[in-house]
Design an enzyme around this catalytic site. Structure first.
Site, PDB file in Angstrom:
ATOM      1  N   GLY A  15      55.186  39.883  86.736  1.00 45.77           N
ATOM      2  CA  GLY A  15      54.173  40.142  85.705  1.00 45.77           C
ATOM      3  C   GLY A  15      53.962  38.919  84.830  1.00 45.77           C
ATOM      4  N   ARG A  76      53.189  39.709  93.163  1.00 47.33           N
ATOM      5  CA  ARG A  76      54.475  40.255  93.622  1.00 47.33           C
ATOM      6  C   ARG A  76      54.382  40.254  95.146  1.00 47.33           C
ATOM      7  NH1 ARG A  76      56.377  42.337  88.687  1.00 47.33           N
ATOM      8  NH2 ARG A  76      54.792  43.290  87.385  1.00 47.33           N
ATOM      9  N   ASP A 107      63.831  39.096  86.836  1.00 45.46           N
ATOM     10  CA  ASP A 107      65.005  39.113  87.720  1.00 45.46           C
ATOM     11  C   ASP A 107      64.635  39.315  89.193  1.00 45.46           C
ATOM     12  OD1 ASP A 107      64.339  41.694  87.135  1.00 45.46           O
ATOM     13  OD2 ASP A 107      66.352  42.329  86.531  1.00 45.46           O
ATOM     14  N   THR A 129      59.281  37.139  81.117  1.00 51.06           N
ATOM     15  CA  THR A 129      58.838  38.529  81.275  1.00 51.06           C
ATOM     16  C   THR A 129      58.802  39.190  79.903  1.00 51.06           C
ATOM     17  OG1 THR A 129      59.495  40.752  82.006  1.00 51.06           O
ATOM     18  CG2 THR A 129      61.231  39.128  81.933  1.00 51.06           C
ATOM     19  N   ASP A 131      59.478  42.091  79.332  1.00 46.43           N
ATOM     20  CA  ASP A 131      60.490  43.161  79.267  1.00 46.43           C
ATOM     21  C   ASP A 131      61.791  42.730  78.580  1.00 46.43           C
ATOM     22  OD1 ASP A 131      58.643  44.604  80.681  1.00 46.43           O
ATOM     23  OD2 ASP A 131      59.628  44.319  82.621  1.00 46.43           O
ATOM     24  N   ASP A 133      64.547  41.946  79.850  1.00 40.71           N
ATOM     25  CA  ASP A 133      65.592  42.775  80.472  1.00 40.71           C
ATOM     26  C   ASP A 133      66.513  41.948  81.371  1.00 40.71           C
ATOM     27  OD1 ASP A 133      63.666  42.151  82.339  1.00 40.71           O
ATOM     28  OD2 ASP A 133      63.580  44.146  83.236  1.00 40.71           O
ATOM     29  N   ARG A 175      59.365  48.559  81.906  1.00 40.08           N
ATOM     30  CA  ARG A 175      59.908  48.990  83.203  1.00 40.08           C
ATOM     31  C   ARG A 175      61.099  49.919  82.992  1.00 40.08           C
ATOM     32  NH1 ARG A 175      58.538  46.847  88.135  1.00 40.08           N
ATOM     33  NH2 ARG A 175      57.558  45.040  87.204  1.00 40.08           N
TER      34      ARG A 175
HETATM   35  O1  F6P Z   1      57.580  43.430  84.116  1.00 38.99           O
HETATM   36  C1  F6P Z   1      56.505  43.389  83.247  1.00 38.99           C
HETATM   37  C2  F6P Z   1      55.717  44.652  83.322  1.00 38.99           C
HETATM   38  O2  F6P Z   1      54.626  44.532  82.440  1.00 38.99           O
HETATM   39  C3  F6P Z   1      56.503  45.934  83.046  1.00 38.99           C
HETATM   40  O3  F6P Z   1      56.708  46.173  81.678  1.00 38.99           O
HETATM   41  C4  F6P Z   1      55.614  46.955  83.723  1.00 38.99           C
HETATM   42  O4  F6P Z   1      56.352  48.113  84.096  1.00 38.99           O
HETATM   43  C5  F6P Z   1      55.164  46.210  84.938  1.00 38.99           C
HETATM   44  O5  F6P Z   1      55.205  44.832  84.630  1.00 38.99           O
HETATM   45  C6  F6P Z   1      53.781  46.538  85.409  1.00 38.99           C
HETATM   46  O6  F6P Z   1      53.576  45.880  86.618  1.00 38.99           O
HETATM   47  P1  F6P Z   1      52.186  45.621  87.305  1.00 38.99           P
HETATM   48  O7  F6P Z   1      51.545  44.458  86.637  1.00 38.99           O
HETATM   49  O8  F6P Z   1      52.540  45.313  88.704  1.00 38.99           O
HETATM   50  O9  F6P Z   1      51.385  46.880  87.131  1.00 38.99           O
END
Ligand code: F6P
Length: 321
Positions: A15, A76, A107, A129, A131, A133, A175
């Site tokens: 992300g 991703r 991670d 990120t 998050d 995390d 997440r």
């Molecule tokens: O990891 C960052 C994040 O924004 C999380 O908080 C969220 O769950 C996820 O990415 C959303 O992912 P995507 O952009 O693939 O919808």
């Protein structure tokens, strides 16, 4: 400086997070300062597999320090998790004579860095990120900006909640982690915070809401996406409390915007550290901040530990609410 490092590559993965561009700028300019060539693969590991890259120069990273998102784009990649995908990536690194790779991401992206390392590629990670995390670092790039965006949105919701005497459930990202929810909840003065790390009893919360201190005109509940859906929490609270509950899912707004000063400073320091690590011949590390120190943490630690949300911060948010 070991003379085997002449050319490095950079990519952003997972992300997007505000401050990634500041890190692209800093990594490029510091690499140039160290007389290195640098290229940027586009679309994360996907670009590495497809050999899709741009040359990076001090000039073409100008004017991006204050832009959210990533000029290198991100993705991703499922293909990168396969041996075939990984071998294509390694072949492209060899073809472009890349001596070291820097990956800005979370991670999941560092798992990729580690997998490349065990196949002989020199690679390091920079935590990026919203998050926050990732084990081993107090902060990741993007977290502070996201928090600032969230608390400004919570303030706006408080204005309307106060005016209408309403109860709001506000869902934030993160997440599987409650890190964003706890810090935004404390800094945004939420009344209750629901996170995956702590079991809560909605009946108890509903009772407290019914017995509000006199004069209190609104209730704000912040829920981490990893704990529950705001709509489900709202439905349960509505049944228990017996009056209307409004829901606000903040969504992708949390990931955008110009990076905060903290995220820009972190980006600069992490970028310098990442280039220095490669120049020292190190691989399989993540740059990190611990207290006020910029350090290198082995990916073995990062990938095998879980970042813990401080219970004291969670409790303090509720004491102060
Ligand atoms: O990891 C960052 C994040 O924004 C999380 O908080 C969220 O769950 C996820 O990415 C959303 O992912 P995507 O952009 O693939 O919808």
């Amino acid at each position: 400086m070991p003379d085997n490092i002449k050319k490095i590559a950079l990519l952003t993965s997972g992300g997007d997070a505000s401050g990634m561009n500041a890190a692209i700028r800093a990594t490029t300019r510091y690499a140039k300062y160290k007389s290195l060539e640098i290229i940027g693969f586009l679309d994360g590991f996907k670009g590495l597999i497809n050999n899709n890259f741009i040359d990076l120069s001090s000039e073409n990273v100008g004017g991006i320090i204050d832009r959210g998102g990533t000029i290198l784009y991100t993705a991703r990649s499922e293909e990168f998790k396969t041996e075939e995908g990984m071998q294509k990536a390694i072949a492209n690194l060899k073809k472009n004579k890349i001596d070291g790779l820097i990956v800005i991401g979370g991670d999941g992206s560092f798992r990729g860095v580690h997998d490349l390392h065990i196949r002989g590629v020199k690679a390091v990670g920079i935590p990026g990120t919203i998050d926050n995390d990732i084990a081993g670092t107090d902060y990741s790039i993007g977290f502070d900006t996201a928090l600032n965006v969230i608390i400004s949105l919570i303030s706006k919701i408080r204005d309307t909640a106060f005016s209408h005497d309403r109860l709001f459930v506000i869902e934030v990202m993160g997440r599987n982690s409650g890190m964003i929810a706890v810090h935004a909840g404390l800094a945004g003065a939420a009344d209750y915070i629901l996170i995956p790390e702590v079991q809560v009893d909605l009946v108890k919360i509903a009772t407290k809401i019914k017995n509000h201190r006199p004069g209190k005109r609104h209730t704000l509940i912040v829920v981490a996406e990893g704990a529950a859906k705001a709509s489900d929490v709202a439905a349960s609270i509505k049944l228990l409390v017996g009056h209307e509950v409004r829901v606000s899912v903040l969504g992708y707004i949390q990931r955008g915007g110009s990076p905060s000063a903290l995220d820009r400073l972190l980006s600069a320091e992490f970028s310098k550290k990442a280039v220095d690590l490669l120049l020292e011949g190190k691989s399989d590390y993540m740059t990190a901040i611990q207290g006020k120190e910029i350090v290198a943490v082995p990916l073995d630690y990062v990938l095998n530990n879980k970042k813990i949300v401080k219970k004291s911060i969670y409790e303090l948010a509720h004491i102060l609410s």
